[in-house]
Design a protein around this motif. Structure first.
Motif, PDB file in Angstrom:
ATOM      1  N   PRO A 184       0.879  -1.293  -0.089  1.00  0.00           N
ATOM      2  CA  PRO A 184       0.008  -0.022  -0.026  1.00  0.00           C
ATOM      3  C   PRO A 184       0.956   1.497  -0.011  1.00  0.00           C
ATOM      4  CG  PRO A 184      -0.134  -0.981   1.988  1.00  0.00           C
ATOM      5  CD  PRO A 184       0.924  -1.719   0.974  1.00  0.00           C
ATOM      6  N   LEU A 185       1.321   1.485  -1.189  1.00  0.00           N
ATOM      7  CA  LEU A 185       2.366   2.691  -1.414  1.00  0.00           C
ATOM      8  C   LEU A 185       1.822   4.021  -0.763  1.00  0.00           C
ATOM      9  CD1 LEU A 185       5.039   2.542  -2.284  1.00  0.00           C
ATOM     10  CD2 LEU A 185       4.595   3.000  -4.569  1.00  0.00           C
ATOM     11  N   SER A 186       0.504   4.231  -1.252  1.00  0.00           N
ATOM     12  CA  SER A 186       0.004   5.694  -0.758  1.00  0.00           C
ATOM     13  C   SER A 186      -0.185   5.714   0.828  1.00  0.00           C
ATOM     14  CB  SER A 186      -1.162   6.053  -1.385  1.00  0.00           C
ATOM     15  OG  SER A 186      -2.050   5.142  -1.403  1.00  0.00           O
ATOM     16  N   THR A 187      -0.502   4.841   1.304  1.00  0.00           N
ATOM     17  CA  THR A 187      -0.408   4.760   2.739  1.00  0.00           C
ATOM     18  C   THR A 187       0.826   4.775   3.410  1.00  0.00           C
ATOM     19  OG1 THR A 187      -2.221   2.975   2.695  1.00  0.00           O
ATOM     20  CG2 THR A 187      -1.368   2.960   4.862  1.00  0.00           C
ATOM     21  N   LEU A 188       1.638   4.160   2.915  1.00  0.00           N
ATOM     22  CA  LEU A 188       3.173   4.381   3.358  1.00  0.00           C
ATOM     23  C   LEU A 188       3.542   5.587   3.036  1.00  0.00           C
ATOM     24  CD1 LEU A 188       4.473   0.718   2.472  1.00  0.00           C
ATOM     25  CD2 LEU A 188       4.278   1.396   4.888  1.00  0.00           C
ATOM     26  N   ALA A 189       3.186   6.059   1.945  1.00  0.00           N
ATOM     27  CA  ALA A 189       3.620   7.817   1.636  1.00  0.00           C
ATOM     28  C   ALA A 189       3.003   8.715   2.726  1.00  0.00           C
ATOM     29  CB  ALA A 189       3.138   8.030   0.333  1.00  0.00           C
ATOM     30  N   ASP A 190       1.864   8.374   3.122  1.00  0.00           N
ATOM     31  CA  ASP A 190       1.251   9.107   4.362  1.00  0.00           C
ATOM     32  C   ASP A 190       1.874   9.106   5.443  1.00  0.00           C
ATOM     33  OD1 ASP A 190      -0.736  10.059   2.612  1.00  0.00           O
ATOM     34  OD2 ASP A 190      -2.360   8.905   3.258  1.00  0.00           O
ATOM     35  N   MET A 191       2.186   7.672   5.706  1.00  0.00           N
ATOM     36  CA  MET A 191       3.177   7.640   7.170  1.00  0.00           C
ATOM     37  C   MET A 191       4.441   8.441   7.132  1.00  0.00           C
ATOM     38  SD  MET A 191       2.872   3.673   8.067  1.00  0.00           S
ATOM     39  CE  MET A 191       1.309   2.721   8.118  1.00  0.00           C
ATOM     40  N   ALA A 192       5.074   8.344   5.942  1.00  0.00           N
ATOM     41  CA  ALA A 192       6.380   9.009   5.822  1.00  0.00           C
ATOM     42  C   ALA A 192       6.293  10.642   5.923  1.00  0.00           C
ATOM     43  CB  ALA A 192       7.066   8.532   4.371  1.00  0.00           C
ATOM     44  N   HIS A 193       5.165  11.016   5.198  1.00  0.00           N
ATOM     45  CA  HIS A 193       5.032  12.659   4.889  1.00  0.00           C
ATOM     46  C   HIS A 193       4.397  13.099   6.343  1.00  0.00           C
ATOM     47  CE1 HIS A 193       4.611  11.918   0.451  1.00  0.00           C
ATOM     48  NE2 HIS A 193       5.802  12.018   0.856  1.00  0.00           N
ATOM     49  N   GLU A 194       3.916  12.255   7.060  1.00  0.00           N
ATOM     50  CA  GLU A 194       3.430  12.483   8.547  1.00  0.00           C
ATOM     51  C   GLU A 194       4.539  12.932   9.400  1.00  0.00           C
ATOM     52  OE1 GLU A 194       0.910  10.003  10.950  1.00  0.00           O
ATOM     53  OE2 GLU A 194      -0.435  10.270   9.254  1.00  0.00           O
ATOM     54  N   HIS A 195       5.856  12.394   9.003  1.00  0.00           N
ATOM     55  CA  HIS A 195       7.033  12.626   9.903  1.00  0.00           C
ATOM     56  C   HIS A 195       7.998  13.264   8.894  1.00  0.00           C
ATOM     57  CE1 HIS A 195       5.673  10.307  13.069  1.00  0.00           C
ATOM     58  NE2 HIS A 195       4.977   9.464  12.144  1.00  0.00           N
ATOM     59  N   ASP A 196       7.553  14.000   8.029  1.00  0.00           N
ATOM     60  CA  ASP A 196       8.522  14.950   7.027  1.00  0.00           C
ATOM     61  C   ASP A 196       9.640  14.049   6.503  1.00  0.00           C
ATOM     62  OD1 ASP A 196       7.221  17.346   7.299  1.00  0.00           O
ATOM     63  OD2 ASP A 196       8.300  17.636   9.177  1.00  0.00           O
ATOM     64  N   ALA A 197       9.112  12.684   6.300  1.00  0.00           N
ATOM     65  CA  ALA A 197      10.163  12.115   5.493  1.00  0.00           C
ATOM     66  C   ALA A 197       9.624  11.641   4.103  1.00  0.00           C
ATOM     67  CB  ALA A 197      10.315  10.447   6.182  1.00  0.00           C
ATOM     68  N   LEU A 198      10.765  11.303   3.078  1.00  0.00           N
ATOM     69  CA  LEU A 198      10.422  11.056   1.875  1.00  0.00           C
ATOM     70  C   LEU A 198       9.992   9.658   1.608  1.00  0.00           C
ATOM     71  CD1 LEU A 198      13.010  13.439  -0.023  1.00  0.00           C
ATOM     72  CD2 LEU A 198      10.622  13.914   0.704  1.00  0.00           C
ATOM     73  N   ILE A 199       9.326   9.458   0.589  1.00  0.00           N
ATOM     74  CA  ILE A 199       9.229   7.923  -0.202  1.00  0.00           C
ATOM     75  C   ILE A 199       9.780   7.723  -1.352  1.00  0.00           C
ATOM     76  CG2 ILE A 199       6.795   8.348  -0.713  1.00  0.00           C
ATOM     77  CD1 ILE A 199       6.587   5.344   0.655  1.00  0.00           C
ATOM     78  N   LEU A 200      10.608   6.429  -1.321  1.00  0.00           N
ATOM     79  CA  LEU A 200      11.159   6.122  -2.864  1.00  0.00           C
ATOM     80  C   LEU A 200      10.215   4.661  -3.228  1.00  0.00           C
ATOM     81  CD1 LEU A 200      12.741   5.650  -5.233  1.00  0.00           C
ATOM     82  CD2 LEU A 200      14.712   4.792  -3.603  1.00  0.00           C
ATOM     83  N   GLY A 201       9.501   4.628  -4.093  1.00  0.00           N
ATOM     84  CA  GLY A 201       8.964   3.406  -4.534  1.00  0.00           C
ATOM     85  C   GLY A 201       9.643   2.813  -5.568  1.00  0.00           C
ATOM     86  N   ASP A 202      10.136   1.524  -5.277  1.00  0.00           N
ATOM     87  CA  ASP A 202      10.627   0.609  -6.306  1.00  0.00           C
ATOM     88  C   ASP A 202       9.514   0.003  -7.151  1.00  0.00           C
ATOM     89  OD1 ASP A 202      11.636  -1.405  -7.814  1.00  0.00           O
ATOM     90  OD2 ASP A 202      12.809  -2.443  -6.045  1.00  0.00           O
ATOM     91  N   GLY A 203       9.300   0.805  -8.355  1.00  0.00           N
ATOM     92  CA  GLY A 203       8.057   0.105  -9.151  1.00  0.00           C
ATOM     93  C   GLY A 203       8.582  -0.856 -10.343  1.00  0.00           C
ATOM     94  N   ALA A 204       9.733  -1.443 -10.189  1.00  0.00           N
ATOM     95  CA  ALA A 204      10.250  -2.256 -11.356  1.00  0.00           C
ATOM     96  C   ALA A 204       9.121  -3.338 -11.504  1.00  0.00           C
ATOM     97  CB  ALA A 204      11.634  -2.729 -10.879  1.00  0.00           C
ATOM     98  N   GLN A 205       8.601  -3.799 -10.475  1.00  0.00           N
ATOM     99  CA  GLN A 205       7.611  -4.982 -10.809  1.00  0.00           C
ATOM    100  C   GLN A 205       6.250  -4.638 -10.928  1.00  0.00           C
ATOM    101  OE1 GLN A 205       8.380  -7.976 -11.802  1.00  0.00           O
ATOM    102  NE2 GLN A 205       6.372  -8.674 -12.067  1.00  0.00           N
ATOM    103  N   ALA A 206       5.851  -3.282 -10.838  1.00  0.00           N
ATOM    104  CA  ALA A 206       4.514  -2.637 -10.730  1.00  0.00           C
ATOM    105  C   ALA A 206       4.120  -2.003 -12.004  1.00  0.00           C
ATOM    106  CB  ALA A 206       4.384  -1.611  -9.785  1.00  0.00           C
TER     107      ALA A 206
END
Ligand code: PMP
Length: 410
Positions: A184-206
């Motif tokens: 659930p990439l967008s859920t994890l993105a929300d978690m990251a952004h809540e803490h001012d962190a960034l998120i990198l998605g590895d989309g090779a298989q998506a």
């Protein structure tokens, strides 16, 4: 809404008419390693070499201008394909691995230090694990790993605990290339952004298998490879938010990425060229844009539906055998175009070699996820992975091959 016409699709891929061994039809089920290319992609690259091969960067002659336009427009084409704002956000690299290294090195060196942390997962590909572990070692940052549950899903409660204010970056596979898990990439993105962190998605298989919209996912960076989406080898993509790429120091230095050079220093070219040092993958860029056109012409919704259907068929047929262990989410759950499994009493390498005799190409090994195999408690697995040209009949050939292997090893 009609499904894919697999026979018509197969006719687009010249390699599928070849045989292996003594005239055995090829059953290509190693698509999570590399997919095949349709004629349109091969011809687009041929045309480049036959009619306008020249270096880019806007040389003042016709061939260079033509090559520059095609190469630059390939970035626009890929931006549209994944919902990016424009070419400024699309960097062409060598592959997913180089895209991940670009972020780990160019961004990581500036933002990681003792007291900061990077969050990865137990199912990360080595292309994510190794660059981040190396950069953390050099900068003194901590590395944390989101664990997986018994069904190969990320433990989101643990993720919420691990992603705290110390975290600067969360790097996760969108779809696991071993388990097939769709995270659930967008859920994890929300978690990251809540803490001012960034998120990198590895989309090779998506990206090859489902419609991907980086804006909707709300990721900061996103990486994938051409050779896994019906495109050529030698090219990968890094999507990055324009403001982030703008603020980052370049990854590699040299020609093509500069604006002005003096003997003492340099200023950088505009995005995305600032991140593309030296002669870029021109023919491959042209081929990749054509691959995006091909997939759009099939329709990514239909590609996804086909992948789901064939993967579910393979999964159910494998799961109903009592001599097979399937890894990853249970049948019926969303899964990204592949099934990894072990067959009792037969090492995956032996299985793969027996299947090869039957013309079936599957992968055997750790699929560049050794820590994940450690978690699963196995040294290796066999992986069948599917693409737009695969049929359920081909899955049946795979299953017959399992019976043969069992007989040989009985
Ligand atoms: N991440 C994932 C999830 C992958 O499946 C792969 C390719 N198997 C990679 C990264 C690495 O891709 P490449 O070898 O093209 O760099």
């Amino acid at each position: 809404h009609q499904g894919l016409d697999v026979e018509a699709v197969r006719a687009d891929f010249p390699i599928l008419s070849r045989t292996v061994g003594e005239d055995t039809p090829l059953v290509y089920l190693d698509n999570a390693a590399t997919t095949q290319s349709p004629t349109s992609v091969i011809e687009a690259m041929n045309e480049y070499y036959r009619t306008y091969n020249a270096n880019v960067h806007r040389g003042i002659h016709q061939l260079s201008m033509e090559a520059s336009i095609e190469y630059e427009e390939a970035h626009d084409r890929i931006a549209r394909f994944i919902g990016a704002a424009g070419r400024e956000e699309i960097v062409f690299t060598k592959n997913t691995t180089e895209s991940m290294n670009l972020v780990a090195q160019a961004w990581g060196r500036e933002h990681l230090e003792p007291g900061t942390a990077v969050v990865l997962t137990e199912m990360d590909h080595h292309a994510s694990l190794v660059p981040w572990t190396q950069m953390a070692e050099r900068t003194g940052a901590e590395v944390r790993h989101i664990p997986i549950d018994d069904h190969g899903r990320l433990d989101l409660e643990r993720a919420a605990e691990l992603i705290d204010d110390d975290v600067e970056m969360v790097s996760v596979p969108h779809v696991s290339n071993t388990l097939g898990t769709v995270n659930p990439l967008s859920t994890l993105a929300d978690m990251a952004h809540e803490h001012d962190a960034l998120i990198l998605g590895d989309g090779a298989q998506a990206v090859p298998n489902r419609p991907v919209d980086v804006a909707a996912l709300d990721v900061d960076f996103y990486a994938f490879s051409g050779h896994k989406m019906a495109g050529p080898t030698g090219i990968g993509v890094l999507y990055g938010r324009e403001s982030l790429l703008e603020s980052m120091v370049p990854f590699q230095f040299g020609g093509g990425m500069i604006e002005r050079v003096t003997l003492d220093g340099a200023t950088w070219a505009e995005l995305p060229w600032k991140f593309e040092a030296g002669t870029p993958p021109i023919a491959e860029g042209v081929g990749l844009a054509e691959a995006a056109d091909y997939l759009d012409h099939l329709g990514m919704d239909r590609v996804q539906a086909h992948e789901e259907q064939i993967t579910q068929y393979a999964h159910e047929r494998l799961a109903e055998r009592d001599d097979v262990t399937v890894y990853g989410p249970p049948p019926g759950e969303d899964r990204g175009g592949l099934v990894s499994f072990t067959l009792d009493g037969v090492h995956p390498h032996d299985l793969s070699s027996i299947l090869n005799e039957a013309g079936v190409a599957v992968r055997a090994g750790d699929h560049c996820t050794q820590p994940l195999h450690d978690c699963l408690g196995i040294p290796a697995s066999a992986r069948a992975s599917f693409y737009v040209y695969n049929s359920t009949e081909e899955v049946d050939v795979l299953l017959e091959g399992l019976d043969t292997a069992r007989e040989i090893f009985a």
